[in-house]
Motif scaffolding. Structure first.
Motif, mmCIF file in Angstrom:
data_model
loop_
_atom_site.group_PDB
_atom_site.id
_atom_site.type_symbol
_atom_site.label_atom_id
_atom_site.label_comp_id
_atom_site.label_asym_id
_atom_site.label_seq_id
_atom_site.Cartn_x
_atom_site.Cartn_y
_atom_site.Cartn_z
ATOM 1 N N LEU A 4 54.365 87.961 -18.045
ATOM 2 C CA LEU A 4 55.269 86.853 -18.174
ATOM 3 C C LEU A 4 56.787 87.572 -18.283
ATOM 4 O O LEU A 4 57.052 88.386 -19.126
ATOM 5 N N ASP A 53 60.476 83.791 -15.527
ATOM 6 C CA ASP A 53 59.287 82.788 -16.055
ATOM 7 C C ASP A 53 59.882 81.852 -17.033
ATOM 8 O O ASP A 53 59.572 80.544 -16.927
ATOM 9 N N LYS A 78 62.446 79.538 -14.206
ATOM 10 C CA LYS A 78 61.322 78.449 -14.164
ATOM 11 C C LYS A 78 61.045 77.576 -15.283
ATOM 12 O O LYS A 78 61.116 76.265 -14.988
#
Ligand code: SF4
Length: 180
Positions: A4, A53, A78
């Protein structure tokens, strides 16, 4: 499993939320095996990268630099987490709002309440212009998760990260802010 990409950003806050992040202690070592820290005030990367992320945004939006940074962060991330009460509600930085607009705040801080050499700091390109009102992050861009607390305790930060690493959607549950 792909790591991540996590970022943390410091807007109008005291950095106490980042101190709480560092309070994750040995979990930080565990995290180094599972995530890439791609941008943060605690590492030396100057430009916010693309395709992040998860980003934890500390602090309220109080000046033009914060505004510009926040739009960039939202466009390149995101999931955006409002990290701590300043980001969630405006909290401490927003206490200047009742004084008035930016000019009134600067007058109060640098002229009226100063005995020696009163002067408003200004240097184009160096000192960012204050916004007339301090606002929370969600007033400017969409927020995916709110992580409250002043600062959020390390255990709460860990709970959020654990759930994200497990591929779950984090949510707050109950008056004790326990994550479900
Ligand atoms: Fe500091 Fe509290 Fe604001 Fe975090 S929420 S930046 S600890 S004042």
């Amino acid at each position: 499993m792909e790591r991540l990409g996590i970022a943390t950003v410091w807007l109008g806050g005291c950095s106490g939320c980042h101190m709480s992040f560092l309070d994750l202690d040995e979990f930080l070592i565990e995290l180094t095996g599972k995530v890439n820290l791609v941008f943060s005030p605690i590492i030396d990367i100057k430009e916010y990268p693309e395709n992040v992320d998860v980003v934890l945004v500390e602090g309220a939006v109080a000046n033009e630099d914060h505004l510009e940074m926040l739009h960039k962060v939202r466009a390149r991330s995101k999931l955006l987490v409002a990290f701590g009460d300043c980001a969630v509600t405006g909290n401490v930085p927003a206490m200047r709002n009742p004084i008035g607009k930016a000019e009134a705040v600067l007058q109060r801080a640098y002229i009226e309440d100063v005995d020696l050499s009163p002067a408003i700091p200004q240097l184009e390109g160096i000192v960012p212009r204050l916004l007339d009102r301090v606002v929370p992050v969600h007033a400017i861009v969409p927020v995916d998760f709110h992580l409250p607390g002043c600062p959020p305790p390390a255990a709460r930060i860990r709970s959020l990260i654990d759930q994200l690493l497990a591929g779950k959607t984090p949510h707050l549950e109950g008056s004790n802010l326990k994550f479900g």
